[in-house]
Design a protein around this motif. Structure first.
Motif, short mmCIF file in Angstrom:
data_model
loop_
_atom_site.label_atom_id
_atom_site.label_comp_id
_atom_site.label_asym_id
_atom_site.label_seq_id
_atom_site.Cartn_x
_atom_site.Cartn_y
_atom_site.Cartn_z
N VAL A 1 0.85 -1.19 0.00
CA VAL A 1 0.00 0.00 0.00
C VAL A 1 0.89 1.24 0.00
O VAL A 1 1.89 1.28 0.70
N MET A 2 0.52 2.23 -0.81
CA MET A 2 1.25 3.49 -0.82
C MET A 2 0.23 4.62 -1.03
O MET A 2 0.02 5.09 -2.15
N PRO A 3 -0.40 5.04 0.05
CA PRO A 3 -1.51 5.99 -0.10
C PRO A 3 -1.02 7.37 -0.56
O PRO A 3 0.07 7.80 -0.17
N GLY A 4 -1.85 8.00 -1.36
CA GLY A 4 -1.55 9.36 -1.80
C GLY A 4 -2.48 10.37 -1.17
O GLY A 4 -2.36 11.56 -1.43
N SER A 5 -3.42 9.90 -0.35
CA SER A 5 -4.40 10.81 0.26
C SER A 5 -4.86 10.25 1.60
O SER A 5 -4.63 9.08 1.91
N ALA A 6 -5.53 11.10 2.35
CA ALA A 6 -6.07 10.67 3.65
C ALA A 6 -7.07 9.53 3.46
O ALA A 6 -7.06 8.55 4.22
#
Lengths: 315, 315
Positions: free
Chosen positions: B141-146
């Motif tokens: 997982v590599m989130p770009g947002s909240a």
């Protein structure tokens, strides 16, 4: 007893000493058969024989209770035997039987039966010790008094995971039992060339482990030590059992003997063979005759062959 | 649900997971007395476990706890340290489900904050997600947002296999709406456009959104952004749908280009019918070198570089 009697005649012999003996006997004969079958081309898995070390696996696992978990090393076939995994169930993993619980995915020496307390080991030396500590952590949280036990060889002293695991388990007072099968050899390297003392206890004690050095070739001593270890670990102090032993077999069925000048040691330890000693104990206490034990051996051998035929017919 | 910063979204996910998952533990350093003091006071130090700095054993223990049906979040100080526990991640965590033929699950999150632009130097400013890209059963997982941070965290604990959670501290203060419905495991079209799709994750996705917003200010509706959130497994459906719509694809990856999602997505796009894309997909990635302490930015994708490439591709 006569030759007409069946295996069931031995069912009344369900005392501890008998179970220790039969567990070791089954393990020895099963591993002998595995090596023979491999050489005959009937199976393709290599065996890491525990010959001479069987008392450690059997003595420890018979001391466990329902809910406890064990992670065998690659040389602890006896753990599966003592935890009640039948020869048929174990063999299914070797031959990719459709009934193999693990689907023959893991190497047969790491095969697992989680619902019965036999957890998968690791080919990474020491990697399984942290997993055993994790099991112990879960057991500590669940507060049912269960313990986690892991086997490993003395060569694992070189693994960082052993030290990390002891560091955390000691401070966290995990219900963990580490059982060292201390045979003094790291493949073909004698312990003197790689560490200061044969015993690993000097490394375990400072981390907060209760420790005991025992004769790993005396099944009763192993069992009694493991019962103490279980009570101690269950009460919140991890235990390190250093079981002094000797590998009477090869490193693996894929190798010839590679230990230099080992003949004298082999002869010495032959006298301390755990199976032989337990047989003498049984006979010395009037619990078995030489004939009974010979017959038991034959029955076990026949049972193992029958198991192989059963498993092969499943595919 | 709420407007939250990226950092707070991760914190909320941890809080909500602890509340809703009674068999969830957190393992790390400096937690109960500092970083997760509130959680430790609410749920106890037994579930918010401080250990020694032993990352390999921390991950191994999480796997062991999973063998008993527990879930775990392992708090690694920053992403580079994944190299210290590589063995435990790949051999112990990722393989558990497979090795046991699905009889054991491993719902473990290994939290790996990316510590760029904080002066950590070359041993503290890597991402390392691409090191693990070829490990089966390992979710990344590599989130770009909240929103992506919250929901991918929650969703990871429902998976039977472990998840590396690459949380990018450089976008910690970016705020966004956390939706009512989970986007866990799904890519999000976070900017809608007509002529070019930028596919990215983490800080790179935030960069892409900034480029799209800059262009929107100038009246252009050209750029569409697909924020991956979860880079393994990939949400191919969303990627293909956007690529088929805009017919130009730029992939931005905040790591060197030799492996990772960027070259893999490039390969995937070859599956599209001939001439579906107007031009071959392009990649902007980090330089194939380490990042110096004194300034990391010249060697990483930048807003200017992405904007220039967008212009060049639409020319």
């Amino acid at each position: 007893m006569t030759s007409m009697q069946s295996a069931q005649d031995f069912d009344h012999q369900n005392g501890l000493e008998w179970r220790l003996y039969t567990g070791m006997l089954t393990t020895r004969l099963f591993e002998d058969a595995l090596i023979r079958w491999e050489h005959e081309g009937k199976i393709s898995a290599q065996t890491f024989p525990s010959k001479g070390q069987e008392a450690i696996a059997i003595g420890c696992c018979l001391a466990l209770e329902r809910g406890d978990a064990v992670i065998p090393s690659f040389r602890t076939r006896g753990a599966m035997v003592a935890m009640g995994i039948t020869i048929v169930e174990q063999l299914r993993e070797f031959v990719h039987s459709p009934l193999a619980a693990g689907g023959s995915r893991d190497a047969p020496h790491h095969a697992s039966w989680p619902e019965r307390g036999v957890m998968p080991g690791s080919t990474m030396i020491g990697g399984h010790l942290a997993m055993a500590a994790g099991l112990a952590l879960a057991m500590q949280l669940e507060q049912k008094g269960e313990v986690s036990l892991a086997f490993f060889g003395d060569g694992t002293l070189g693994s960082g995971d052993l030290h990390e695991t002891m560091h955390i388990a000691g401070m966290s007072r995990l219900p963990l039992i580490l059982v060292c099968e201390n045979n003094g050899w790291e493949m073909a390297t004698p312990w003197q060339k790689v560490r200061k003392t044969q015993s690993l206890i000097p490394y375990a004690e400072p981390f907060g482990f209760a420790t005991r050095s025992i004769d790993g070739n005396d099944a009763l001593e192993v069992y009694n030590a493991a019962r103490w270890a279980r009570a101690t670990a269950s009460n919140g102090q991890p235990v390190f059992l250093d079981c002094m032993t000797f590998r009477a077999g090869l490193y693996s069925s894929h190798f010839g003997e590679v230990r230099g000048n080992v003949e004298k040691d082999l002869a010495t330890w032959e006298q301390r063979d755990p199976l032989k000693r337990m047989a003498e104990w049984l006979m010395g206490h009037g619990l078995a005759s030489a004939e009974e034990l010979q017959r038991l051996t034959r029955q076990e051998e026949e049972g193992i062959e029958a198991a192989f035929n059963t498993v092969r017919s499943e595919g | 649900m709420a407007i939250l910063s990226y950092r707070d979204a991760v914190g909320r996910a941890l809080q909500d997971s602890m509340r809703e998952e009674p068999r969830l533990i957190i393992i790390g350093q400096n937690l109960a007395g500092h970083a997760l003091k509130q959680l430790a006071e609410t749920y106890g130090k037994e579930r918010v476990r401080d250990t020694s700095i032993s990352e390999s054993a921390m991950v191994g223990m999480a796997v062991g706890a999973a063998m008993k049906g527990w879930k775990a979040v392992v708090m690694i100080a920053y992403a580079d340290i994944a190299s210290v526990c590589h063995m435990a991640i790949v051999q112990s965590a990722a393989k558990l489900h497979y090795l046991t033929n699905g009889r054991l699950d491993c719902p473990v999150i290994i939290r790996l904050p990316i510590a760029r632009f904080r002066g950590h130097g070359p041993e503290g400013n890597e991402v390392g997600a691409s090191w693990f890209y070829n490990v089966p059963d390992l979710n990344i997982v590599m989130p770009g947002s909240a929103n992506e941070a919250y929901w991918n965290f929650r969703e990871a604990l429902q998976r039977p296999t472990p998840t590396l959670f690459f949380e990018d501290r450089s976008i910690h203060t970016r705020s966004g709406d956390v939706a009512e419905n989970s986007c866990g495991g799904k890519a999000q079209v976070t900017r809608f456009g007509e002529k070019l799709t930028i596919i990215a994750a983490g800080r790179a996705a935030a960069l892409a959104e900034d480029v799209a917003d800059e262009m929107a200010k100038e009246g252009s509706r050209a750029v569409e952004v697909v924020s991956l959130g979860c880079i393994k497994p990939l949400d191919k459906e969303t990627i293909f749908a956007s690529a088929a719509k805009t017919r130009r694809v730029l992939i931005v990856q905040d790591e060197p280009p030799l492996s990772g999602y960027a070259p893999y997505i490039c390969c995937l796009l070859d599956e599209l019918p001939a001439k579906q894309l107007k031009m071959a997909p392009r990649i902007i990635a980090g330089a194939d070198q380490y990042l110096p302490f004194w300034d990391e930015r010249p060697f990483l994708p930048s807003l200017e570089e992405v904007a220039a490439m967008v212009v060049a591709m639409m020319r």
